[in-house]
Design an enzyme around this catalytic site. Structure first.
Site, PDB file in Angstrom:
ATOM      1  N   VAL A  99       0.864  -1.172   0.000  1.00 14.16           N
ATOM      2  CA  VAL A  99       0.000   0.000   0.000  1.00 14.16           C
ATOM      3  C   VAL A  99       0.903   1.225   0.000  1.00 14.16           C
ATOM      4  CG1 VAL A  99      -1.995  -1.104   1.099  1.00 14.16           C
ATOM      5  CG2 VAL A  99      -0.240  -0.007   2.519  1.00 14.16           C
ATOM      6  N   SER A 100       0.367   2.338  -0.467  1.00 18.25           N
ATOM      7  CA  SER A 100       1.200   3.536  -0.634  1.00 18.25           C
ATOM      8  C   SER A 100       1.345   4.371   0.628  1.00 18.25           C
ATOM      9  CB  SER A 100       0.631   4.411  -1.745  1.00 18.25           C
ATOM     10  OG  SER A 100       0.650   3.708  -2.964  1.00 18.25           O
ATOM     11  N   THR A 101       0.309   4.400   1.458  1.00 23.17           N
ATOM     12  CA  THR A 101       0.355   5.259   2.649  1.00 23.17           C
ATOM     13  C   THR A 101      -0.048   4.478   3.893  1.00 23.17           C
ATOM     14  OG1 THR A 101      -1.930   5.988   2.372  1.00 23.17           O
ATOM     15  CG2 THR A 101      -0.230   7.315   1.287  1.00 23.17           C
TER      16      THR A 101
END
Length: 192
Positions: free
Chosen positions: A9-11
């Site tokens: 996931v990015s964040t």
């Protein structure tokens, strides 16, 4: 054939759960997960995963964009693992290099990426040729103007030190040495 999963996931406010559930349901025996932007090339868990994989394993992702954001990067990873005898599978994109159809799709992606690299190369060469025809050259602009080079040469002829010339012109001593066509002196056997 061992399925090894990779979830990303990015964040920090996003959750790996959906990906991990899908990878587990697909039969992944081990899952590496991390929180990092796909644009980052240096991702620690991806690095550990790539070291962990053995010939015959299948790197499995929920979706292609979880592995990387750009097609060239995805292909770089997939080609490097293929050379090691490792397969690749994307659950939602229908790519599975353990099947003939999956290898076909993967090879089409590879051909498109190669085509893209060639187009970029051709455009770059055409741009350089056009710039050259227009009298422009590539590279950095010179640090010193012709007038400043003449000043440096005159100061050098008048016996001024390299340090003094560099101070007057506001450049490093190495720049002065270069424009005067002199070698920098060695300090303890190391050339600066």
């Amino acid at each position: 054939m061992t399925l090894i999963g990779y979830a990303r996931v990015s964040t920090a406010d996003q959750d790996h759960a959906l990906q991990i559930d899908a990878l587990t349901a697909a039969g992944c025996e081990k899952i590496f997960s991390e929180t990092a932007s796909g644009a980052q090339r240096d991702r620690p868990e991806l690095g550990r995963l790539l070291e962990y994989l053995r010939p015959g394993d299948t790197l499995t992702v929920w979706k292609l964009d979880r592995l990387g954001r750009s097609l060239p990067h995805l292909l770089e990873v997939a080609m490097s693992i293929a050379e090691r005898g490792i397969n690749f599978r994307s659950l939602t994109d229908g790519i599975d290099t353990t099947t003939p159809a999956g290898r076909l799709v993967f090879n089409i992606f590879g051909s498109l990426a190669e085509f893209e690299r060639e187009l970029i190369r051709e455009r770059t060469m055409a741009g350089l040729a056009a710039a050259k025809a227009a009298g422009r050259t590539g590279g950095r602009r010179p640090k010193l103007t012709e007038r400043q080079v003449a000043t440096a040469r005159q100061m050098n002829a008048d016996g001024e030190s390299i340090t003094a010339i560099a101070d007057v012109l506001g450049v490093a001593r190495s720049t002065v040495y270069r424009v005067l066509g002199q070698s920098s002196p060695s300090i303890e056997g190391v050339t600066p």
